[in-house]
Design a protein around this motif. Structure first.
Motif, PDB file in Angstrom:
ATOM      1  N   THR A 134     -14.446  59.959  12.215  1.00  0.00           N
ATOM      2  CA  THR A 134     -13.815  58.715  13.093  1.00  0.00           C
ATOM      3  C   THR A 134     -13.159  58.004  12.227  1.00  0.00           C
ATOM      4  OG1 THR A 134     -14.443  56.989  14.492  1.00  0.00           O
ATOM      5  CG2 THR A 134     -15.948  57.250  12.920  1.00  0.00           C
ATOM      6  N   VAL A 136     -12.284  54.522  10.668  1.00  0.00           N
ATOM      7  CA  VAL A 136     -12.993  53.173  10.749  1.00  0.00           C
ATOM      8  C   VAL A 136     -12.170  52.381   9.801  1.00  0.00           C
ATOM      9  CG1 VAL A 136     -15.283  54.178  11.185  1.00  0.00           C
ATOM     10  CG2 VAL A 136     -14.465  53.816   9.107  1.00  0.00           C
ATOM     11  N   LYS A 137     -12.305  51.048  10.051  1.00  0.00           N
ATOM     12  CA  LYS A 137     -11.484  50.085   9.371  1.00  0.00           C
ATOM     13  C   LYS A 137     -12.124  50.068   7.758  1.00  0.00           C
ATOM     14  CE  LYS A 137     -10.907  47.456  13.485  1.00  0.00           C
ATOM     15  NZ  LYS A 137     -11.228  46.464  14.339  1.00  0.00           N
ATOM     16  N   ASN A 139     -13.142  49.165   4.219  1.00  0.00           N
ATOM     17  CA  ASN A 139     -13.734  48.244   3.218  1.00  0.00           C
ATOM     18  C   ASN A 139     -14.682  48.657   2.248  1.00  0.00           C
ATOM     19  OD1 ASN A 139     -15.788  45.960   2.495  1.00  0.00           O
ATOM     20  ND2 ASN A 139     -14.140  44.680   3.582  1.00  0.00           N
ATOM     21  N   GLY A 140     -14.602  48.091   1.095  1.00  0.00           N
ATOM     22  CA  GLY A 140     -15.481  48.692  -0.056  1.00  0.00           C
ATOM     23  C   GLY A 140     -16.504  49.343   0.344  1.00  0.00           C
TER      24      GLY A 140
ATOM     25  N   TYR C  15     -27.083  58.423  10.746  1.00  0.00           N
ATOM     26  CA  TYR C  15     -26.559  59.605  10.574  1.00  0.00           C
ATOM     27  C   TYR C  15     -27.197  60.691  11.503  1.00  0.00           C
ATOM     28  CZ  TYR C  15     -25.020  64.283   9.535  1.00  0.00           C
ATOM     29  OH  TYR C  15     -24.337  65.428   9.484  1.00  0.00           O
ATOM     30  N   ARG C  18     -24.531  66.997  13.654  1.00  0.00           N
ATOM     31  CA  ARG C  18     -23.539  67.531  14.760  1.00  0.00           C
ATOM     32  C   ARG C  18     -24.271  68.282  15.815  1.00  0.00           C
ATOM     33  NH1 ARG C  18     -19.329  72.014  14.614  1.00  0.00           N
ATOM     34  NH2 ARG C  18     -17.441  71.157  15.907  1.00  0.00           N
ATOM     35  N   ILE C  56     -28.080  60.250   2.264  1.00  0.00           N
ATOM     36  CA  ILE C  56     -26.757  59.870   1.519  1.00  0.00           C
ATOM     37  C   ILE C  56     -25.917  59.378   2.462  1.00  0.00           C
ATOM     38  CG2 ILE C  56     -24.905  60.714   0.176  1.00  0.00           C
ATOM     39  CD1 ILE C  56     -27.138  62.622  -1.146  1.00  0.00           C
ATOM     40  N   GLU C  57     -25.499  60.053   3.348  1.00  0.00           N
ATOM     41  CA  GLU C  57     -24.368  59.714   4.399  1.00  0.00           C
ATOM     42  C   GLU C  57     -24.802  58.439   5.190  1.00  0.00           C
ATOM     43  OE1 GLU C  57     -22.368  62.622   6.585  1.00  0.00           O
ATOM     44  OE2 GLU C  57     -21.613  61.155   8.040  1.00  0.00           O
ATOM     45  N   ARG C  60     -24.543  55.721   2.614  1.00  0.00           N
ATOM     46  CA  ARG C  60     -22.939  55.135   2.361  1.00  0.00           C
ATOM     47  C   ARG C  60     -22.490  54.121   3.527  1.00  0.00           C
ATOM     48  NH1 ARG C  60     -21.377  61.377   0.185  1.00  0.00           N
ATOM     49  NH2 ARG C  60     -21.832  60.674  -1.877  1.00  0.00           N
ATOM     50  N   ALA C  64     -21.364  50.393   2.898  1.00  0.00           N
ATOM     51  CA  ALA C  64     -19.799  50.064   3.359  1.00  0.00           C
ATOM     52  C   ALA C  64     -19.901  48.902   4.156  1.00  0.00           C
ATOM     53  CB  ALA C  64     -19.234  51.262   4.257  1.00  0.00           C
ATOM     54  N   ASP C 318     -17.592  47.219  12.063  1.00  0.00           N
ATOM     55  CA  ASP C 318     -16.532  48.315  12.291  1.00  0.00           C
ATOM     56  C   ASP C 318     -16.070  49.080  10.742  1.00  0.00           C
ATOM     57  OD1 ASP C 318     -16.290  48.073  14.648  1.00  0.00           O
ATOM     58  OD2 ASP C 318     -14.734  46.640  14.789  1.00  0.00           O
ATOM     59  N   ARG C 319     -16.912  48.628   9.973  1.00  0.00           N
ATOM     60  CA  ARG C 319     -16.638  49.166   8.341  1.00  0.00           C
ATOM     61  C   ARG C 319     -17.176  50.556   8.344  1.00  0.00           C
ATOM     62  NH1 ARG C 319     -18.559  44.157   4.690  1.00  0.00           N
ATOM     63  NH2 ARG C 319     -16.587  42.789   5.227  1.00  0.00           N
ATOM     64  N   ALA C 320     -17.984  51.269   9.332  1.00  0.00           N
ATOM     65  CA  ALA C 320     -18.507  52.563   9.221  1.00  0.00           C
ATOM     66  C   ALA C 320     -18.613  53.052  10.892  1.00  0.00           C
ATOM     67  CB  ALA C 320     -19.961  52.293   8.564  1.00  0.00           C
ATOM     68  N   PRO C 321     -18.746  54.372  10.808  1.00  0.00           N
ATOM     69  CA  PRO C 321     -18.933  54.777  12.308  1.00  0.00           C
ATOM     70  C   PRO C 321     -20.200  54.007  12.796  1.00  0.00           C
ATOM     71  CG  PRO C 321     -18.701  56.575  10.431  1.00  0.00           C
ATOM     72  CD  PRO C 321     -18.501  55.228   9.740  1.00  0.00           C
ATOM     73  N   ASP C 325     -20.869  57.286  18.158  1.00  0.00           N
ATOM     74  CA  ASP C 325     -19.837  58.268  17.106  1.00  0.00           C
ATOM     75  C   ASP C 325     -20.573  59.545  16.985  1.00  0.00           C
ATOM     76  OD1 ASP C 325     -17.619  56.578  17.184  1.00  0.00           O
ATOM     77  OD2 ASP C 325     -18.100  55.746  15.429  1.00  0.00           O
ATOM     78  N   TYR C 326     -21.675  59.302  16.230  1.00  0.00           N
ATOM     79  CA  TYR C 326     -22.665  60.648  16.208  1.00  0.00           C
ATOM     80  C   TYR C 326     -23.262  61.288  17.363  1.00  0.00           C
ATOM     81  CZ  TYR C 326     -22.183  59.407  11.069  1.00  0.00           C
ATOM     82  OH  TYR C 326     -21.747  59.397   9.690  1.00  0.00           O
ATOM     83  N   ARG C 329     -20.560  63.305  18.999  1.00  0.00           N
ATOM     84  CA  ARG C 329     -20.155  64.748  18.296  1.00  0.00           C
ATOM     85  C   ARG C 329     -21.444  65.596  18.512  1.00  0.00           C
ATOM     86  NH1 ARG C 329     -20.645  65.685  12.147  1.00  0.00           N
ATOM     87  NH2 ARG C 329     -22.654  65.132  11.943  1.00  0.00           N
TER      88      ARG C 329
END
Lengths: 140, 389, 348
Positions: A134, A136-137, A139-140, C15, C18, C56-57, C60, C64, C318-321, C325-326, C329
């Motif tokens: 997706t 996404v906006k 950012n660090g 996470y 899929r 890990i995902e 992250r 973020a 909104d810095r990550a899914p 979203d998961y 899919r």
């Protein structure tokens, strides 16, 4: 069984760490040793750098005659990915099937299990790419 | 430097030689080569044995082939060793042997290409072939050489606007020629309709666009001008030779569709022979897939970039075209003999220049071009062979 | 239990693989399609996924959202009942992938479905004590059920990661927590055995309901609150029914629990599930919203938490899914592909 061979690649494999030139900003992946005749100073201008993992498909294929160690995965897609920072990288694609793929498709890096080296062996993890989940906006 | 000649040739049929060992195959081709020169030179005159072999450790279980085959052949005591540069091993062996004869060190060097692959099953063969790629950044990720060529083919189609079946003329030509070659592995013609229905191996490469790895051995006897005259066969001279290198990994190349080592080796070999691409009458390329032949024709200067499939569709690669390739069936019909392939190429071109090719004879061929690649052109060796009388 | 130094969640990440398998597809194979199924579908890890890759995902994404350089983490703690190695920490691999090594506490936690919650509570203590500023607490599992067993319908895969740190920097503040534990053998797996054993109906009243109910009631009592004081609530989700039953018993409404109830779609992701529920709520929550959270781990124990959303959530969300979203899919596979990927075929 290889242990150190995979272990020494962990920065590149796990988090796509390459190098960036301190002056020009050029990025390369994987990290390289100095070439013959390159001065220590020139070589040290390259610092470790973690790439964003964003890129797009330069080309792809689907391996259906798998080499030993990859039978369980076949058929599996592979690609040359043009990374956002410039380098090309060769990797497997994941979470997709052949019909989903096209040249120019945006992809992102994920860390997956690259190889199970056997019940008494190590699990080797590393980068693969998948179609972007997706937008996404940032950012660090 | 002295002139160097290809005086004698021998080769086994290519195939699945389950009843025969690597040594059996090697000796058959060696004996044939000495029969070919009617024993005008004897084993006692052999200065050196260069064994071209790519996958001895992984597939045949042999890693010390020079001494093994020298003693088995009756050359005991002779200088003997193995050269290994993936699929280019045969071309590399010829290249090095030429230096040994041209320098005057030896009058007769035996180049023996041998590969025994069917002692292992397909997964081991694929893994062994993958060793020609970058081990940490390609092979370990499940990348095969076939998939490397496949990715180049898809990119080529994308950049130049071709469909996959634009590459059909390459296997069709290879099989048309190989059908009459008793040494070829697959002696049947291929139709475009069959090509279009073939199942995928590594898309967009389908089964009829992929060569098969097989067993075989081929020998050429490389001699000085003096010995050539004594032997008396039609003299085929090595007029140019060059070996060049490129990155193993496709991703390390600035322009993956440009085989730079192929370009350098072809240009330097032609230059050495004082020739242009147009002077070449017949070619042997490393053509396990149509895309491999297409990129080699372009990088070697025979056709401009992006035009190889059209050139092939126009008949340019057939025995009567401007760049005849795979006259003995190429990798596709004759078979891919791993590190021995480069020697098979030279055996075929000597036959072409002698005018005695069993299939695909190019009329009045005088100049031949042999190009042997390892990996996706990471090693490229080009030889220019000239009929000298 | 309340921290001296207020602690909050700085970033969250989720996470979910899929792939899905439908409950009725499993029933087709084992019961001729007869009878009900405990969840509609469950998530299935792809052939290259495990607890470590999913952790890990999710991690992250959590980093973020927190906007925090990985090197500032004092610890990377991974709770799971399906660590890929019996001996060798998942935490070191996750920490290496994030770029947190080498000055970091990396560790694995184990408490059946509550392993992620263990890491979370212990991370609170690390931050509250001032020993470190930032912790990463992960719950991740690729749970195993014996083929044909009731667990096979629900045991699924997913990961959740939470960056904990000072409440002043948090997108949600953890007001208080309690832990309740007894020796109750409702579900276990002996060393060297591939599949766990469960006590069937014994997993219900004396196990899940007793422990979740005890922890939840105690936390409400400690804080002098009632269910009506919360905007949302999440309870551990071994199936669809248990979390809805306990919510009802405690006095929470379906409106409070619906946004965090994920098991009907993805099954029981074990160590991850309550935090995935929390993620789904944080994806839609507004500043000031309150969230009541209770985990459960067989063996047995529950941790309950009271969480308050801050203004900071809006700028980080909104810095990550998002969880949705998961969830969106989803690629359904049949039982044959499921068996292939679960490595239950002898291939080579």
């Amino acid at each position: 069984m290889h242990l150190a061979k995979h272990w020494r690649q962990k920065a590149a494999y796990y988090r796509l760490e390459g190098q960036r030139h301190r002056v020009t900003g050029e990025v390369r992946f994987p990290a390289r040793q100095a070439t013959v005749g390159e001065s220590d100073e020139a070589a040290e201008a390259w610092e470790p750098f973690v790439l964003s993992g964003k890129g797009e498909i330069y080309s792809f294929s689907v391996v259906r005659q798998a080499p030993a160690g990859f039978e369980y995965l076949a058929p599996y897609p592979v690609a040359l990915v043009r990374l956002a920072e410039g380098p090309l990288v060769t990797a497997q694609l994941t979470d997709c099937c052949e019909d989903d793929l096209f040249i120019g498709q945006p992809v992102e890096m994920v860390t997956r299990r690259l190889k199970d080296t056997g019940k008494d062996g190590v699990l080797v993890y590393g980068y693969k790419f998948r179609p972007v989940l997706t937008q996404v906006k940032g950012n660090g | 430097m002295q002139n160097v000649y290809l005086a004698g040739i021998g080769a086994t049929p290519v195939g699945e030689h389950y009843t025969r060992s690597l040594i059996d195959l090697a000796l058959e081709s060696l004996r044939q080569a000495f029969v070919d020169i009617k024993y005008h030179a004897t084993p006692s005159q052999v200065g050196a044995l260069y064994v071209a072999n790519a996958m001895g450790e992984a597939l045949a279980g042999d890693a010390h082939l020079g001494a093994l085959l020298a003693t088995m052949a009756g050359f005991q005591g002779v200088e003997a060793f193995r050269l290994s540069s993936a699929g280019a091993s045969g071309g590399v062996a010829l290249h090095q042997a030429c230096m040994a004869v041209a320098s005057g060190v030896h009058d007769l060097v035996v180049i023996l290409g041998v590969e025994k692959v069917t002692d292992k099953l397909q997964d081991a063969q694929e893994a062994s072939l993958s060793l020609a790629t970058d081990s940490d950044f390609e092979a370990f990720h499940g990348i095969t050489v076939t998939s490397q060529w496949a990715m180049l083919m898809r990119r080529y189609m994308h950049e130049y606007g071709y469909e996959a079946d634009a590459f059909a003329p390459f296997p069709i030509n290879a099989h048309a020629n190989g059908t009459a070659n008793p040494e070829a592995m697959y002696r049947f013609p291929v139709k475009i309709s069959t090509y279009q229905k073939a199942s995928q191996i590594a898309s967009p490469l389908n089964m009829l666009d992929c060569s098969t790895l097989a067993d075989g051995a081929a020998t050429v006897l490389l001699v000085s001008e003096r010995l050539m005259r004594e032997i008396g066969n039609p003299p085929v001279r090595v007029a140019g030779r060059a070996l060049a290198s490129d990155t193993l990994a496709l991703h390390d190349r600035p322009d993956p569709l440009w085989l730079s080592a192929v370009h350098q080796s072809a240009r330097r070999a032609l230059h050495q022979a004082r020739m242009e691409p147009a002077d070449v009458d017949v070619l042997e390329l490393t053509d396990p897939h149509g895309i491999a032949a297409a990129l080699a024709l372009e990088a070697s200067g025979f056709v401009t970039r992006g035009t190889s499939p059209r050139h092939a569709a126009d008949g340019g690669i057939t025995p009567t075209g401007t760049t005849p390739i795979a006259t003995a069936g190429g990798y596709k019909s004759r078979g891919d003999i791993g590190g021995a392939s480069g020697v098979y190429q030279v055996v075929e071109l000597v036959r072409q220049l002698r005018g005695c090719a069993p299939s695909g004879q190019v009329p009045n061929a005088r100049v031949a071009f042999a190009q042997s690649l390892g990996g996706v052109g990471a090693t490229a060796v080009t030889h220019i062979l000239v009929r000298d009388d | 239990m309340q921290p001296d130094r207020p602690v909050g969640i700085l970033g969250y990440g989720c996470y979910v693989p899929r792939y899905r398998i439908a409950g009725k597809e499993i029933a087709r194979v084992w019961t001729d399609g007869q009878g009900g199924v405990p969840v509609q579908s469950k998530s299935v890890p792809g052939p290259d996924e495990d607890t470590i890759t999913m952790a890990i995902e999710a991690a992250r994404h959590a980093l973020a959202r927190a906007g925090l350089p990985a090197r500032q983490l004092g610890g990377v703690w991974v709770g799971s009942e399906s660590h890929p190695y019996s001996v060798k920490p998942s935490g070191t691999i996750v920490a290496e992938a994030l770029g947190t090594t080498p000055w970091v506490s990396a560790a694995d936690w184990e408490f059946a479905c509550k392993a992620g919650s263990e890491a979370f509570t212990a991370s609170m203590g690390m931050v509250a004590s001032g020993m470190v500023n930032y912790m990463l607490a992960i719950g991740a599992d690729t749970a195993q059920g014996r083929p044909g067993d009731a667990l096979e319908y629900t045991a699924s895969a997913g990961a959740s990661a939470m960056v904990l740190g000072p409440a002043s920097e948090a997108l949600a503040i953890i007001e208080a927590t309690v832990s309740y534990a007894t020796d109750t053998p409702d579900f276990f797996r002996r060393a060297e055995r591939p599949y766990p054993v469960h006590g069937q109906r014994f997993t219900g009243e004396p196990a899940y309901f007793h422990h979740v109910g005890s922890a939840a009631r105690r936390l409400l009592s400690d804080l002098g609150r009632t269910p009506q004081d919360y905007t949302y609530a999440v309870f551990h989700q071994p199936n669809s029914k248990f979390p809805q039953s306990i919510a009802k018993q405690l006095g929470f409404t379906p409106e409070q629990t619906a946004p965090g109830l994920l098991s009907p779609q993805i099954g029981n992701t074990y160590s991850a599930i309550v935090f995935l529920g929390l993620s789904a709520i944080l994806d839609i929550a507004r500043p000031g919203d309150t969230i009541f959270l209770t985990s459960y781990g067989s063996g047995a124990g529950s941790d309950a938490y009271s969480v308050v959303v801050t203004d900071t959530l809006l700028e980080r969300r909104d810095r990550a899914p998002r969880t949705a979203d998961y969830l969106a899919r989803q690629e359904f596979i049949d039982y044959a592909m499921y068996v292939k990927w679960r490595n239950e075929l002898v291939v080579g």
